[in-house]
Design a protein around this motif. Sequence first.
Motif, PDB file in Angstrom:
ATOM      1  N   VAL A  16       0.877  -1.174   0.000  1.00  0.00           N
ATOM      2  CA  VAL A  16       0.000   0.000   0.000  1.00  0.00           C
ATOM      3  C   VAL A  16       0.904   1.210   0.000  1.00  0.00           C
ATOM      4  CG1 VAL A  16      -1.882   1.199   1.161  1.00  0.00           C
ATOM      5  CG2 VAL A  16      -1.679  -1.292   1.381  1.00  0.00           C
ATOM      6  N   ARG A  17       0.905   1.955  -1.094  1.00  0.00           N
ATOM      7  CA  ARG A  17       1.929   2.994  -1.224  1.00  0.00           C
ATOM      8  C   ARG A  17       1.360   4.310  -1.744  1.00  0.00           C
ATOM      9  NH1 ARG A  17       2.867  -0.890  -5.010  1.00  0.00           N
ATOM     10  NH2 ARG A  17       4.593  -1.745  -3.813  1.00  0.00           N
ATOM     11  N   PRO A  18       1.948   5.417  -1.351  1.00  0.00           N
ATOM     12  CA  PRO A  18       1.555   6.709  -1.930  1.00  0.00           C
ATOM     13  C   PRO A  18       1.948   6.768  -3.401  1.00  0.00           C
ATOM     14  CG  PRO A  18       3.512   6.957  -0.583  1.00  0.00           C
ATOM     15  CD  PRO A  18       3.038   5.557  -0.358  1.00  0.00           C
ATOM     16  N   ILE A  19       1.260   7.634  -4.157  1.00  0.00           N
ATOM     17  CA  ILE A  19       1.618   7.784  -5.573  1.00  0.00           C
ATOM     18  C   ILE A  19       2.515   8.994  -5.789  1.00  0.00           C
ATOM     19  CG2 ILE A  19      -0.513   6.647  -6.263  1.00  0.00           C
ATOM     20  CD1 ILE A  19      -1.578   9.396  -7.151  1.00  0.00           C
ATOM     21  N   ASP A  20       2.510   9.954  -4.848  1.00  0.00           N
ATOM     22  CA  ASP A  20       3.390  11.132  -4.903  1.00  0.00           C
ATOM     23  C   ASP A  20       3.381  11.772  -6.294  1.00  0.00           C
ATOM     24  OD1 ASP A  20       4.243  11.000  -2.217  1.00  0.00           O
ATOM     25  OD2 ASP A  20       5.658   9.403  -2.730  1.00  0.00           O
ATOM     26  N   PHE A  21       2.175  12.055  -6.781  1.00  0.00           N
ATOM     27  CA  PHE A  21       2.030  12.628  -8.125  1.00  0.00           C
ATOM     28  C   PHE A  21       2.066  14.148  -8.074  1.00  0.00           C
ATOM     29  CE2 PHE A  21      -0.250  14.420 -11.669  1.00  0.00           C
ATOM     30  CZ  PHE A  21       0.176  13.656 -12.747  1.00  0.00           C
ATOM     31  N   VAL A  22       2.876  14.756  -8.926  1.00  0.00           N
ATOM     32  CA  VAL A  22       2.901  16.201  -9.107  1.00  0.00           C
ATOM     33  C   VAL A  22       2.897  16.472 -10.601  1.00  0.00           C
ATOM     34  CG1 VAL A  22       4.137  18.352  -8.721  1.00  0.00           C
ATOM     35  CG2 VAL A  22       4.177  16.571  -6.968  1.00  0.00           C
ATOM     36  N   GLY A  23       1.852  17.148 -11.076  1.00  0.00           N
ATOM     37  CA  GLY A  23       1.740  17.435 -12.500  1.00  0.00           C
ATOM     38  C   GLY A  23       1.336  18.864 -12.753  1.00  0.00           C
ATOM     39  N   GLN A  24       0.882  19.124 -13.955  1.00  0.00           N
ATOM     40  CA  GLN A  24       0.486  20.481 -14.331  1.00  0.00           C
ATOM     41  C   GLN A  24      -0.812  20.897 -13.649  1.00  0.00           C
ATOM     42  OE1 GLN A  24       0.001  21.030 -18.557  1.00  0.00           O
ATOM     43  NE2 GLN A  24      -0.748  23.138 -18.353  1.00  0.00           N
ATOM     44  N   HIS A  25      -1.723  19.945 -13.460  1.00  0.00           N
ATOM     45  CA  HIS A  25      -3.053  20.266 -12.942  1.00  0.00           C
ATOM     46  C   HIS A  25      -3.274  19.785 -11.511  1.00  0.00           C
ATOM     47  CE1 HIS A  25      -4.510  21.504 -16.937  1.00  0.00           C
ATOM     48  NE2 HIS A  25      -3.786  20.508 -17.383  1.00  0.00           N
ATOM     49  N   PHE A  26      -2.573  18.712 -11.102  1.00  0.00           N
ATOM     50  CA  PHE A  26      -2.871  18.093  -9.820  1.00  0.00           C
ATOM     51  C   PHE A  26      -1.603  17.736  -9.063  1.00  0.00           C
ATOM     52  CE2 PHE A  26      -6.171  16.745 -12.888  1.00  0.00           C
ATOM     53  CZ  PHE A  26      -7.246  17.421 -12.329  1.00  0.00           C
ATOM     54  N   SER A  27      -1.730  17.767  -7.742  1.00  0.00           N
ATOM     55  CA  SER A  27      -0.695  17.267  -6.847  1.00  0.00           C
ATOM     56  C   SER A  27      -1.389  16.362  -5.834  1.00  0.00           C
ATOM     57  CB  SER A  27       0.013  18.426  -6.141  1.00  0.00           C
ATOM     58  OG  SER A  27       0.959  17.946  -5.211  1.00  0.00           O
ATOM     59  N   VAL A  28      -1.086  15.057  -5.905  1.00  0.00           N
ATOM     60  CA  VAL A  28      -1.822  14.070  -5.107  1.00  0.00           C
ATOM     61  C   VAL A  28      -0.819  13.119  -4.457  1.00  0.00           C
ATOM     62  CG1 VAL A  28      -3.596  12.287  -5.111  1.00  0.00           C
ATOM     63  CG2 VAL A  28      -3.771  14.217  -6.701  1.00  0.00           C
ATOM     64  N   LYS A  29      -0.856  13.043  -3.155  1.00  0.00           N
ATOM     65  CA  LYS A  29       0.069  12.172  -2.438  1.00  0.00           C
ATOM     66  C   LYS A  29      -0.392  10.708  -2.461  1.00  0.00           C
ATOM     67  CE  LYS A  29       2.188  11.403   2.107  1.00  0.00           C
ATOM     68  NZ  LYS A  29       3.502  11.095   1.524  1.00  0.00           N
ATOM     69  N   GLY A  30      -1.667  10.429  -2.108  1.00  0.00           N
ATOM     70  CA  GLY A  30      -2.120   9.060  -1.983  1.00  0.00           C
ATOM     71  C   GLY A  30      -1.538   8.409  -0.739  1.00  0.00           C
ATOM     72  N   PRO A  31      -1.758   7.123  -0.533  1.00  0.00           N
ATOM     73  CA  PRO A  31      -2.572   6.238  -1.381  1.00  0.00           C
ATOM     74  C   PRO A  31      -4.062   6.466  -1.169  1.00  0.00           C
ATOM     75  CG  PRO A  31      -1.831   5.058   0.565  1.00  0.00           C
ATOM     76  CD  PRO A  31      -1.175   6.417   0.626  1.00  0.00           C
ATOM     77  N   LEU A  32      -4.861   5.787  -1.984  1.00  0.00           N
ATOM     78  CA  LEU A  32      -6.306   5.823  -1.827  1.00  0.00           C
ATOM     79  C   LEU A  32      -6.685   5.111  -0.529  1.00  0.00           C
ATOM     80  CD1 LEU A  32      -8.842   6.765  -3.389  1.00  0.00           C
ATOM     81  CD2 LEU A  32      -9.022   4.435  -4.291  1.00  0.00           C
ATOM     82  N   ASN A  33      -7.773   5.526   0.076  1.00  0.00           N
ATOM     83  CA  ASN A  33      -8.202   4.880   1.320  1.00  0.00           C
ATOM     84  C   ASN A  33      -9.235   3.785   1.078  1.00  0.00           C
ATOM     85  OD1 ASN A  33     -10.284   6.578   0.600  1.00  0.00           O
ATOM     86  ND2 ASN A  33     -10.541   7.499   2.636  1.00  0.00           N
TER      87      ASN A  33
END
Length: 450
Positions: free
Chosen positions: A193-210
């Motif tokens: 179960v891991r975070p996605i640590d996404f950083v892009g042009q439109h979104f910044s999302v750590k995660g993981p989903l619950n």
Amino acid sequence: MSSANRGNQRSGQMSLGMNMLGFGAHLGAWRKAELAATAHLDIEHYQHIARLSERGCLDAVFLADWSALAGDVSNQPVGHLDPAIVLTAVAAATQRIGVIATASTTYNEPYNIARRFASLDHVSRGRAAWNAVTNASDDAAQNFGLGGAPLHVDRYARADEFIDVTLKLWDSWEDDAIIGDARTGQFADPRKVRPIDFVGQHFSVKGPLNVPRSAQGRPVLVQAGSSEGGKALGSRYADAIFTTQTTLDAGQQFYREMKERAVRWGRNPEHLKIMPGLSTVIGSTEAEAQARFDDLNAWHGEHGLLDLVAGRFGIPASELDPDAPLPWDRIGAVADFERGSQGFLEAQLNLARQENLSVRQLSRRILVGHRLVVGTPEQVADTLAEWFLAHAADGFNIMPDMFPSGVEAFVDEVVPLLRKRGLFRHEYTGSTLREHLGLPFPVNQYRPRS
């Protein structure tokens, strides 16, 4: 059978979905009084349509969405319940049929959509799908702090990143992450179960989903755009594409193009299902079907039908000659249609051009923007078989004229004809929507850690 089928050999069976459009695809349906005027706000209505569809072993029921109050409150029922909430109740009232809910990538965030549909997938035991749309309405934009809908190119750039993030969130749990050992006290393996640590042009999302993975891995992903942006998005990510194609040639061309695009993304083209919409008006004879259609048109009124065409092309109804062709010089290029649905526009223009339709004739052919068949059960079965065997579709999103009689006619009279031809199932053989659609279990994009 049409000459288009001669020489065509195709194995397998088609997929069929039922589009639960309020009172039906025809805007005059509510006045026929098969249902109460507030039936579109009654959960038992949707549950009934879903049970009828499940009786025919259809793959799924589908619910569209609007992010604004659409329509004139003075002369038609308006108001739209949240599809995910409706289909949660529908899932509880059915056993096998899939549930496909629409939600916008323009006016939501990836985390809440990922959680909502993962939850629906668990509630339905693996029967859920998300229909990702970009929303082209200025009215909707003004409900979310914007002056107008973003331009077409901007909506699809956001949608691409939105879907990428959502898929990553759905994969943030591995399939075997849950251990559930009450004796040792270990619920899950934290390495899976891991975070996605996404950083892009439109979104910044750590995660993981619950929400962990579901019985079908993750919800089926449906996309419903036929513009250039929609085709790029759908061919890359979608499991199924709901499209509007009004002629067989256009359907075959779209089908070939999307399969080829899928291959260029490194995908198996058999794992991308092309499902055009089909509006149906069914009678025991052609004359009966036509009389039913004429009656619905009369309830909606000549002015209402012309308004339908005017609204589609952005030209005031007062400036349209009902008995003349479309004013082609005023419509312009589809690619310049920045804030509406380019796919719907192109399909309707293709139909009007190919058959040289007058405005009045076109008003009786487009209903909700999809291909229309007015005829007997045999004629409906014929056209479904023709498109399927001619490689213009893997299945269809059915839009009956009126509920519930239009659904009953399709399930009880058209489906048996398709079964006799070996083109549709006699019973469900799987329990998840992926199994109904013939799609493989999705591989988690994150490889297990060593």
